[in-house]
Design an enzyme around this catalytic site. Structure first.
Site: not given
Ligand code: TYM
Length: 334
Positions: A115, A197, A200
């Site tokens: 990032k 991957k 978004k």
């Molecule tokens: P975020 O918002 O980027 O993604 C949300 C969830 O989606 C999963 N994910 C994927 N899984 C499979 N294939 C993909 N291409 C893919 N892209 C995203 C992510 O692994 C995630 O589970 N930091 C975290 C959010 C967060 C969080 C937490 C998660 C904040 N606090 C506490 C668990 C527990 C994030 O940015 O996820």
């Protein structure tokens, strides 16, 4: 433990358009697990501002995401679905845990490296300490299990390290959480560059299926998905494009990759891509319909937001008070 049940916590950012990766890697597993655990599902709006956001858009996306959790099948009466910014204990515990986390640990986080390369003009301190806020999210609820996609594993390992470190000094304060990674769909790849991957923030709109894409768009994106010239439907590292489509199809239909290989044995990529597209549509159509229905029911959603923020605040503050006491902050005078 809450009422004899183990606790589950997870969250998602309301930044950008959610992708099929978010759904198959996380949200779908939340729904599978929610009966077994006492669950907290958070819209992590505080995480979102580590990169610049348009305020009106952030507000709208946050509400859309909260409704999407419900639309996916999480009952908001049984699951605590809430906004991170409505529970101030998240930020308070994050500050405390910052003092138990090392710069060296944070600078090793691959997401920080990625990032900061992408947003070179805004490498703010929040971007750096973001994993500590994530640790606070999880530890506040004494979560036993955290269902995430593979890309969040490093942050979860750090959470465990911070919790163990803190417990080492002050006794058993935090539950040490375990990651839950789904058998299929834990890393959905880009449809255009299947070694990357699905994300978004991909600039190529054909690379990602968005949860709100209409059915024609989904079919078109699947048809255009990059494959190879081997002309065989095999679940193999040598065929990353085909492997990714098998993962998507498996996750959407519940079939194993081996069953998918058998189903399409001798068939062409055209037929296979069509089936993949249809399987995605069959999952996303009901989700979109339910989301649209909820969007019209403002009073119902508002009530959920209010009640669940109170419930989350209750449990979060219980942990926070315990931590504050252990550290030696003066007791409150009642
Ligand atoms: P975020 O918002 O980027 O993604 C949300 C969830 O989606 C999963 N994910 C994927 N899984 C499979 N294939 C993909 N291409 C893919 N892209 C995203 C992510 O692994 C995630 O589970 N930091 C975290 C959010 C967060 C969080 C937490 C998660 C904040 N606090 C506490 C668990 C527990 C994030 O940015 O996820």
């Amino acid at each position: 433990m809450i009422d004899g049940k183990k606790t589950l916590f997870s969250g998602m950012q309301a930044t950008g358009n959610l992708t099929l990766g978010n759904y198959l890697g996380a949200l779908k597993n939340w729904v599978t697990l929610n009966e077994e655990y006492e669950c907290f599902f958070c819209v992590v709006d505080e995480h979102s501002i580590t990169v610049r956001q348009n305020p009106a858009e952030l507000r709208k996306r946050s509400r859309d995401l909260l409704m999407l959790y419900i639309a996916a099948g999480l009952d908001p009466e049984k699951n605590c679905i809430y906004y991170q910014s409505h529970v101030s204990a998240h930020a308070e515990l994050a500050w405390i845990l910052n003092c138990y986390t090392y710069m060296g640990e944070l600078s090793r986080m691959t997401q920080f490296k990625d990032k900061s390369a992408k947003h070179a003009d805004n490498i703010n301190a929040g971007l750096f300490t973001y994993p500590v806020l994530m640790a606070a999210d999880i530890l506040l609820f004494q979560a036993d299990v955290v269902p995430v996609g593979i890309d969040q594993m490093q942050h979860l390992e750090l959470t465990r390290d911070i919790a163990n470190r803190f417990n080492g000094v002050y006794g058993d304060v935090f539950t040490i959480p375990e990651a839950y990674i789904g058998k299929v769909g834990a890393k959905i790849m880009s449809l255009q560059e299947p070694t990357k991957k699905m994300s978004k923030s991909d600039e190529n709109a054909n690379a990602s299926i968005y949860l709100m894409d209409d059915m024609d768009t989904i079919m078109r994106k699947c048809k255009r998905a990059v494959t190879d010239s081997l002309a065989q439907i095999r679940y193999s590292e040598e065929q990353p494009g085909v492997k990714n489509l098998i993962d998507i199809y498996s996750a959407c239909t519940g079939k194993t990759p081996a069953e998918v290989e058998r189903e399409f044995d001798g068939k062409g990529y055209g037929d296979f891509k069509l089936a993949v597209g249809e399987s995605v549509c069959s999952v996303l159509k009901p989700l979109q319909e339910e989301h649209a229905r909820l969007a019209k029911d403002k009073a119902y959603v508002d009530q959920i937001i209010k009640n669940n923020a109170e419930k989350a605040g209750y449990y979060a503050n219980k942990t926070l008070r315990k931590v504050q006491k252990k550290i030696g902050f003066p007791e409150r005078v009642r």
